[in-house]
Design a protein around this motif. Structure first.
Motif, short mmCIF file in Angstrom:
data_model
loop_
_atom_site.label_atom_id
_atom_site.label_comp_id
_atom_site.label_asym_id
_atom_site.label_seq_id
_atom_site.Cartn_x
_atom_site.Cartn_y
_atom_site.Cartn_z
N GLY A 1 0.79 -1.21 0.00
CA GLY A 1 0.00 0.00 0.00
C GLY A 1 0.83 1.26 0.00
N GLY A 2 1.86 1.30 0.83
CA GLY A 2 2.71 2.48 0.88
C GLY A 2 3.46 2.71 -0.41
N VAL A 3 3.89 1.64 -1.05
CA VAL A 3 4.61 1.76 -2.33
C VAL A 3 3.68 2.30 -3.41
CG1 VAL A 3 5.85 0.47 -4.12
CG2 VAL A 3 6.18 -0.11 -1.70
N ILE A 4 2.44 1.83 -3.41
CA ILE A 4 1.48 2.29 -4.42
C ILE A 4 1.13 3.75 -4.19
CG2 ILE A 4 -0.86 1.95 -5.33
CD1 ILE A 4 -0.51 -1.04 -4.67
N ALA A 5 0.97 4.16 -2.93
CA ALA A 5 0.72 5.57 -2.64
C ALA A 5 1.91 6.43 -3.06
CB ALA A 5 0.43 5.75 -1.15
N SER A 6 3.11 5.92 -2.84
CA SER A 6 4.31 6.63 -3.27
C SER A 6 4.33 6.76 -4.79
CB SER A 6 5.56 5.89 -2.79
OG SER A 6 6.74 6.54 -3.21
N GLU B 1 1.75 15.28 1.10
CA GLU B 1 0.91 15.42 2.29
C GLU B 1 -0.35 14.55 2.21
OE1 GLU B 1 2.03 17.95 0.44
OE2 GLU B 1 3.61 18.71 1.76
N ASP B 2 -0.75 14.21 0.99
CA ASP B 2 -1.95 13.39 0.79
C ASP B 2 -1.63 11.91 0.61
OD1 ASP B 2 -3.57 15.64 0.93
OD2 ASP B 2 -3.48 16.01 -1.22
N PHE B 3 -0.39 11.54 0.90
CA PHE B 3 0.09 10.16 0.71
C PHE B 3 -0.89 9.12 1.25
CE2 PHE B 3 2.26 6.53 2.59
CZ PHE B 3 3.11 6.09 1.58
N TRP B 4 -1.33 9.30 2.50
CA TRP B 4 -2.13 8.27 3.16
C TRP B 4 -3.49 8.06 2.50
CZ3 TRP B 4 0.50 5.26 6.27
CH2 TRP B 4 1.63 5.76 6.89
N LYS B 5 -3.96 9.06 1.76
CA LYS B 5 -5.27 8.95 1.11
C LYS B 5 -5.24 7.98 -0.09
CE LYS B 5 -6.46 13.77 2.17
NZ LYS B 5 -6.82 15.10 1.58
N TRP B 6 -4.06 7.64 -0.54
CA TRP B 6 -3.92 6.87 -1.78
C TRP B 6 -3.46 5.43 -1.56
CZ3 TRP B 6 -6.20 8.73 -5.89
CH2 TRP B 6 -6.47 10.11 -5.91
N ILE B 7 -3.50 4.98 -0.31
CA ILE B 7 -3.21 3.58 -0.04
C ILE B 7 -4.46 2.76 -0.38
CG2 ILE B 7 -2.67 1.88 1.74
CD1 ILE B 7 -1.01 4.00 3.14
N PRO B 8 -4.38 1.88 -1.36
CA PRO B 8 -5.57 1.11 -1.75
C PRO B 8 -5.92 0.04 -0.72
CG PRO B 8 -3.69 0.35 -2.99
CD PRO B 8 -3.21 1.53 -2.18
N GLN B 9 -7.13 -0.46 -0.81
CA GLN B 9 -7.55 -1.57 0.02
C GLN B 9 -6.75 -2.82 -0.36
OE1 GLN B 9 -9.82 -1.50 2.68
NE2 GLN B 9 -9.46 0.69 2.32
N PRO B 10 -6.63 -3.79 0.55
CA PRO B 10 -5.92 -5.03 0.20
C PRO B 10 -6.46 -5.65 -1.09
CG PRO B 10 -6.41 -4.98 2.54
CD PRO B 10 -7.12 -3.81 1.94
#
Length: 206
Positions: free
Chosen positions: A162-167, A178-187
């Motif tokens: 999830g963190g890699v995809i948000a990155s 700053e919006d990184f955490w909003k883009w972590i997809p569901q499993p």
């Protein structure tokens, strides 16, 4: 020629169920995660792997997710696309972390420079994944070149975290960090990034 990279987050692990902060703890999928992936397969949400280049972070949960979806296909492991390393803070809940020395400093640090004891900082993670994404896109562009005369679509599939995809979302689509955490997809979900002339131009949820 359509050119795209599909990023899929691994399925549910015990760490997700327990709401742990974890990244380098190499844990497998739980049965619930396998069943969820099988349900998504039946829904047809995953892209075909026909003529696709396949990649994984190399973590057990990523490899298992890839193989659960696509079977025993060949794939390349890319360690630079592993999840953030929380070091000594791995496998702890937020409430448990409140009791850790350094928690207040973590909460008050806004520039990503706080390094988890025995692990890495958000800056470290971002720089590492940036290097990994550049390597991945380099492979993808070579595939584009190999298809330039055939007109066939150019597809890469990455199973990671999830963190890699948000990155990747921040780096490829210019989303504010700053919006990184909003883009972590569901499993077991993710995003598809579309490329034109070697550059990312749009995305859609997977």
């Amino acid at each position: 020629m359509k050119s795209c990279i599909h990023f899929i987050r691994h399925g549910i692990t015990q760490g997700i169920l327990n709401r742990w902060y974890y990244g380098w703890e190499d844990m497998p999928l739980v049965e619930e995660g396998i069943k969820e992936i099988d349900g998504y397969i039946k829904e047809g949400i995953y892209p075909s792997c026909e003529d696709a280049d396949m990649y994984s972070s190399g973590m057990m949960r990523a490899n298992q997710t890839l193989e659960q979806i696509y079977g025993k296909v060949p794939y390349k492991e890319m360690e630079l696309l592993k999840e953030m390393n929380f070091g000594d803070w791995e496998c702890k809940t937020f409430d448990e972390l409140k009791e850790m020395e350094g928690f207040d400093k973590w909460m008050s640090t806004t520039d990503g420079s706080f390094r988890f004891p025995g692990g890495e900082s958000a800056k470290d993670f971002y720089q590492r994944t940036e290097k990994g994404l550049k390597e991945l896109i380099g492979y993808h562009r070579l595939k584009e070149l190999s298809h330039r005369h055939s007109g066939k679509d150019c597809t890469s599939i990455v199973v990671c975290h999830g963190g890699v995809i948000a990155s990747a979302m921040c780096q490829l689509m210019g989303i504010p960090v700053e919006d990184f955490w909003k883009w972590i997809p569901q499993p077991a979900r993710g995003f598809t990034f579309y490329f034109e002339k070697g550059e990312p131009v749009k995305y859609e949820a997977l």
